[in-house]
Design a protein around this motif. Structure first.
Motif, mmCIF file in Angstrom:
data_model
loop_
_atom_site.group_PDB
_atom_site.id
_atom_site.type_symbol
_atom_site.label_atom_id
_atom_site.label_comp_id
_atom_site.label_asym_id
_atom_site.label_seq_id
_atom_site.Cartn_x
_atom_site.Cartn_y
_atom_site.Cartn_z
ATOM 1 N N ALA A 134 15.207 83.960 104.807
ATOM 2 C CA ALA A 134 15.254 84.608 103.491
ATOM 3 C C ALA A 134 16.646 85.156 103.210
ATOM 4 O O ALA A 134 17.197 84.975 102.125
ATOM 5 C CB ALA A 134 14.219 85.717 103.409
ATOM 6 N N ILE A 135 17.243 85.795 104.232
ATOM 7 C CA ILE A 135 18.567 86.400 104.035
ATOM 8 C C ILE A 135 19.584 85.321 103.673
ATOM 9 O O ILE A 135 20.326 85.442 102.699
ATOM 10 C CB ILE A 135 19.015 87.140 105.318
ATOM 11 C CG1 ILE A 135 18.095 88.346 105.545
ATOM 12 C CG2 ILE A 135 20.469 87.583 105.201
ATOM 13 C CD1 ILE A 135 18.257 89.005 106.891
ATOM 14 N N VAL A 136 19.601 84.269 104.460
ATOM 15 C CA VAL A 136 20.582 83.201 104.212
ATOM 16 C C VAL A 136 20.358 82.578 102.837
ATOM 17 O O VAL A 136 21.307 82.324 102.095
ATOM 18 C CB VAL A 136 20.471 82.122 105.310
ATOM 19 C CG1 VAL A 136 21.457 80.997 105.034
ATOM 20 C CG2 VAL A 136 20.731 82.736 106.672
ATOM 21 N N ILE A 137 19.089 82.391 102.484
ATOM 22 C CA ILE A 137 18.789 81.745 101.215
ATOM 23 C C ILE A 137 19.208 82.619 100.039
ATOM 24 O O ILE A 137 19.774 82.139 99.063
ATOM 25 C CB ILE A 137 17.303 81.370 101.157
ATOM 26 C CG1 ILE A 137 17.090 80.142 102.053
ATOM 27 C CG2 ILE A 137 16.869 81.050 99.736
ATOM 28 C CD1 ILE A 137 15.686 79.934 102.484
ATOM 29 N N ILE A 138 18.978 83.924 100.175
ATOM 30 C CA ILE A 138 19.443 84.829 99.108
ATOM 31 C C ILE A 138 20.940 84.642 98.909
ATOM 32 O O ILE A 138 21.423 84.497 97.786
ATOM 33 C CB ILE A 138 19.141 86.303 99.469
ATOM 34 C CG1 ILE A 138 17.640 86.558 99.379
ATOM 35 C CG2 ILE A 138 19.889 87.253 98.537
ATOM 36 C CD1 ILE A 138 17.214 87.892 99.934
ATOM 37 N N ALA A 139 21.672 84.612 100.033
ATOM 38 C CA ALA A 139 23.123 84.468 99.942
ATOM 39 C C ALA A 139 23.491 83.185 99.197
ATOM 40 O O ALA A 139 24.304 83.201 98.270
ATOM 41 C CB ALA A 139 23.739 84.473 101.334
ATOM 42 N N ILE A 140 22.849 82.068 99.574
ATOM 43 C CA ILE A 140 23.192 80.783 98.941
ATOM 44 C C ILE A 140 22.893 80.810 97.447
ATOM 45 O O ILE A 140 23.709 80.412 96.621
ATOM 46 C CB ILE A 140 22.420 79.626 99.605
ATOM 47 C CG1 ILE A 140 22.844 79.487 101.063
ATOM 48 C CG2 ILE A 140 22.661 78.322 98.863
ATOM 49 C CD1 ILE A 140 22.015 78.495 101.838
ATOM 50 N N VAL A 141 21.723 81.331 97.095
ATOM 51 C CA VAL A 141 21.321 81.316 95.690
ATOM 52 C C VAL A 141 22.221 82.233 94.864
ATOM 53 O O VAL A 141 22.631 81.904 93.752
ATOM 54 C CB VAL A 141 19.831 81.706 95.556
ATOM 55 C CG1 VAL A 141 19.439 81.816 94.094
ATOM 56 C CG2 VAL A 141 18.965 80.674 96.246
ATOM 57 N N VAL A 142 22.572 83.399 95.428
ATOM 58 C CA VAL A 142 23.434 84.322 94.686
ATOM 59 C C VAL A 142 24.824 83.715 94.496
ATOM 60 O O VAL A 142 25.393 83.754 93.404
ATOM 61 C CB VAL A 142 23.535 85.691 95.404
ATOM 62 C CG1 VAL A 142 24.647 86.534 94.800
ATOM 63 C CG2 VAL A 142 22.207 86.411 95.293
ATOM 64 N N ILE A 143 25.358 83.103 95.572
ATOM 65 C CA ILE A 143 26.685 82.499 95.445
ATOM 66 C C ILE A 143 26.670 81.390 94.401
ATOM 67 O O ILE A 143 27.615 81.199 93.655
ATOM 68 C CB ILE A 143 27.157 81.943 96.816
ATOM 69 C CG1 ILE A 143 27.431 83.095 97.761
ATOM 70 C CG2 ILE A 143 28.411 81.089 96.658
ATOM 71 C CD1 ILE A 143 27.654 82.680 99.190
#
Lengths: 355, 506
Positions: A319-328
């Motif tokens: 979830a953490i990594v995915i949040i980062a990707i989607v926000v970027i």
């Protein structure tokens, strides 16, 4: 003008971000433990010489997800919403597949028959969702909530509540390896499927019609496109993909457990679409992005397992990594990135290209 | 003159990557003056306004406002408001589900304590003062567009503005509503507010403005008193060319079709779900006719029924003298009918798709789902029409939404021309686009008619209808109230027919 430029740059970079994310995962693993990438040649239980290693597991394990991500992209593009019942529908399709297999001696024609039957059933359920969306204008997530809830109970009923196994070397050809070919069969299936979809996009107007309907339904209709038909078509394609994913999974494991088969895969499929840089609000799409997204998700999972993270905790890290990707990848951050770059280089970079 | 200057902009320049939007532009606004900002699409009007309201940052130049000694820097719309500059945009940017009073005060001042009772009272006072015919507690969405537009003005005015910018406020209003807005503007003018008025309607400029500033290609052409700049001079300054073309159009002989010309399309007792009175209609080969009437009179609904854009509920249709069944737009397309819708953004363009995809769309659909055009062929089509109609776009792969309104319209026109229709319906093809393109489109219509294409043309500007159409169908309250041909087609006769019995009382 300014706006158009950003849009242009964004579309240019649509694949750049997911590919970069994938690259990061790979680099991270390279630093962590270079042996992560090693591919061995081993002899498996059936006496076949096959490739083995984390990379192979990633690409192999993402097969179902990749197939579903492609269809989810089309549904998203056409209906501006997502189908959250793909896992449940895959349980139904898988159960039908097993039911047909168990009623007969397993031969190649029977497997084909089972797949076609599963396909038809999945298409019917897809049309059910599609009809709710296309005729009654119900939000796709709400429409598919029904099947999301009822799907696995229906799957339970198909095989009389049992979790029967199916055992045949033929099935293992589909689920794991064909003798003489060292690459796992699901990878080959995805490649073939990918080629078919690419051809379909090239030799029909599927892409143009679906995007038109997703971007401006009223205008699409006034140009002779039937939006209802296109939405139904997207859900029918989803049905086909669901049955393929279900069948691959059954062959891979050798049994059907309606409770656990492809559980939570709808969320991963939606994520794959988003990570691939496709707008969840529909319209323009890039299938390649979603496929890369599927592999990123699987790569993350395998990396975390390789780091001995417990399977319960994996979801949180993911979830953490995915949040980062989607926000970027979000337009807001992109806009800032472009401004920052312009400020750093202090020149209108695209001056010539735009004229 | 100098003393009552309320706003002065000097040497404003603004460059976007690849485009010089404004170059060394001056603009001066006086107290109690209505000042038209004129120019074709892409001349830099919007950019100038956006620099002034803080949406864009200027690259160079100086802005001064009355009452503030130093040069001011506007970095955001909020700062513009604080400096006394208010803007009302073409599209209404209020919240239709809130009341009039809530809309007038939302986003202003201190959020913690709002006494809505007193706000409503205050709003009521402003509405009375400005003679806006609505009440403060009414839900905005239930008011007419004109009243909504006036509430937007009232909101702007109440923020004690010195400068009021009206960006195409009249484009969706009918004549009566425009008159209401104008009386409000005159009232504000008498209170000393400087008003910048942007519009495409020349009539309105000459009706209400005191001065005109003309921009072309991002440069200042000049500022003139209204009496020193007759219409044709204004147009030639905006277009940068002599008036030959326009006058040529004025004197263009309309081709009258013979009585014996074959009928391309005819309908008997046609009606649609949009609830127009069943009507009969026919158009001959090479004929240009038009529907006229006030906004909401049913002219758009009529042509939509002809094309099958709204579901047809009754009526018979004959195309090329054979009975035809039209149950969807695709059916009419197959019969060689094209339809350019009134609402370009909502019904016309597919925003995110490229100019190329937008141009080939209709022909592609006709060709069929399983027969996509090869890329080279699609590019050749797009290229041909981009050149033919002079569509200004960075490339054919640019998303259509980044084109200016006029160029979007040309692309939609290209879409239908590409299908080589025998009958083309154009609903407000000239709305919201610059005068040069308007003239081009009218010329194109006449040219098509000469080539034997039948055209139904709708425009809010009666002048345009008179130049292009050989027959006018007049509508009121969703039914046809008259048909005018030849000598009968004059501005006054049309007005009388639209007004109907009402004028006889007067």
């Amino acid at each position: 003008m300014l706006k158009s430029l950003n849009v242009k740059k964004l579309s240019h970079s649509q694949l750049a971000i997911p590919l970069f994310a994938l690259f990061l995962v790979i680099v991270f693993n390279a630093f962590r433990d270079i042996s992560f990438f090693s591919i061995h040649v081993i002899t498996n239980n059936y006496g076949n010489t096959v490739f083995s290693g984390n990379l192979i597991s990633i690409i192999n394990g993402a097969s179902e997800l990749a197939v579903l991500a492609i269809a989810m992209t089309l549904v998203t593009a056409a209906t501006k919403g997502q189908d959250i019942s793909v896992g449940a529908a895959a349980a139904i399709a898988g159960s039908v597949f097993v039911r047909v297999l168990r009623a007969n001696d397993i031969t190649m024609p029977i497997i084909l028959l089972a797949l076609v039957t599963a396909c038809i059933v999945a298409i019917i359920f897809g049309l059910f969702n599609g009809a709710l969306v296309a005729f009654f204008d119900i939000q796709p997530m709400i429409a598919s909530l029904i099947l999301f809830t009822a799907g696995r109970p229906i799957a339970y009923w198909i095989n009389g509540g049992a979790t029967p196994n199916v055992d045949s070397p033929l099935l293992s050809y589909i689920g794991s390896f064909i003798p003489g070919i060292p690459i796992p069969s699901p990878i080959l299936i995805v490649i073939v499927f990918g080629i078919l979809v690419t051809l379909a996009l090239k030799f029909t107007n599927l892409g143009l019609y679906i995007q038109s309907v997703g971007i401006n339904e009223k205008a699409a209709r006034l140009n002779g496109i039937n939006p209802v038909l296109m939405k139904l078509l997207a859900f029918m394609i989803l049905g086909v993909c669901v049955s393929i994913a279900g069948a691959i999974n059954v062959c891979r494991i050798g049994l059907i457990n309606h409770e656990t088969i492809l559980i939570d895969i709808e969320m991963d499929a939606i994520l794959a679409v988003a990570i691939g840089g496709n707008a969840l609000s529909g319209g323009k799409f890039k299938l390649a992005g979603s496929v890369v997204g599927a592999y990123i998700i699987q790569a993350l999972t395998i990396t975390l397992y390789a780091m001995k993270v417990s399977s319960t905790a994996v979801k949180a890290y993911k979830a953490i990594v995915i949040i980062a990707i989607v926000v970027i990848g979000s337009p807001v951050v992109q806009q800032h990135a472009i401004q920052l770059r312009n400020r750093l280089f202090k020149k209108p970079i695209k001056l010539t290209e735009n004229n | 003159m100098k003393n009552d200057t309320v706003l002065s902009m000097r040497g404003i320049s603004k460059t976007f990557p690849g485009v010089r939007a404004l170059h060394n532009v001056d603009f001066t606004l006086c107290k109690g003056e209505i000042h038209a900002l004129m120019g074709e699409n892409g001349a830099g009007k919007s950019t100038l306004v956006k620099v002034l309201t803080g949406v864009y940052q200027k690259d160079s130049g100086q802005i001064n406002i009355d009452g503030i000694d130093r040069e001011i820097r506007i970095k955001s719309p909020q700062e513009a408001q604080d400096s006394g500059i208010s803007t009302v945009y073409q599209e209404i940017t209020l919240c239709p589900n809130l009341t009039v009073a809530e809309n007038m005060f939302i986003g202003r001042g201190n959020y913690r304590f709002i006494n809505w009772r007193s706000r409503e009272k205050r709003a009521g006072e402003i509405l009375t003062k400005l003679k806006i015919p609505t009440s403060a507690t009414r839900q905005l969405g239930t008011c007419s567009l004109a009243v909504q537009q006036m509430v937007a003005v009232a909101r702007a005015v109440d923020m004690e503005c010195k400068v009021l910018i009206l960006d195409e406020p009249t484009s969706s209003l009918d004549e009566h509503e425009v008159e209401l807005l104008f009386s409000l503007m005159r009232d504000l003018k008498s209170r000393g507010v400087g008003i910048v008025f942007i519009t495409h309607f020349l009539e309105q400029v000459y009706e209400i403005c005191d001065r005109i500033t003309v921009l072309r290609n991002g440069e200042l052409i000049g500022a003139y008193d209204i009496k020193d700049l007759p219409r044709f001079d204004l147009i030639s300054k905006m277009m940068g060319k002599e008036l030959d073309e326009i006058s040529e159009l004025q004197h263009h002989k309309k081709k009258e079709v013979g009585e014996d010309a074959p009928i391309v399309y005819e309908a008997f007792g046609l009606s649609s779900v949009e609830g127009i009175k069943p009507f009969d209609f026919e158009i001959k080969k090479g004929e240009v006719n038009g529907f006229t009437g006030l906004l909401g009179s049913g002219r758009s609904e009529s042509v939509r029924a002809i094309f099958g854009a709204d579901r047809i509920t009754r009526g018979k249709i004959r195309i090329n003298e054979k009975e035809a069944k039209i149950s969807s737009p695709k059916d009419s397309m197959k019969h060689g009918i094209g339809y350019l819708p009134e609402d370009r953004k909502g019904d016309g363009i597919i925003e995110d798709l490229s100019v190329r995809e937008n141009i080939i769309l209709a022909l592609q659909v006709l060709k069929g789902f399983f027969h996509p055009f090869p890329k080279a062929e699609a590019e050749a089509f797009a290229d041909k029409y981009i050149k033919l109609l002079g569509i200004k776009t960075a490339s054919m792969d640019t998303p259509i939404k980044s084109l200016s309104g006029g160029n979007q319209q040309k692309a939609i026109l290209a879409r239908w021309l590409l299908t080589n229709p025998q009958y083309l319906i154009l609903d407000e093809p000239t709305r919201g686009i610059d005068i040069g393109t308007k003239v081009e489109i009218q010329k194109l219509v006449l040219k098509l008619a000469e080539d034997g294409v039948s055209v139904t043309f709708i425009s809010s500007e009666i002048g345009e209808m008179l130049t292009t159409c050989s027959k006018l169908i007049v509508m009121r309250d969703r039914k046809i109230v008259g048909e005018l041909k030849g000598e009968e087609m004059t501005q006054t006769k049309i007005m009388h027919t639209i007004a109907g019995e009402a004028t006889q009382d007067a």
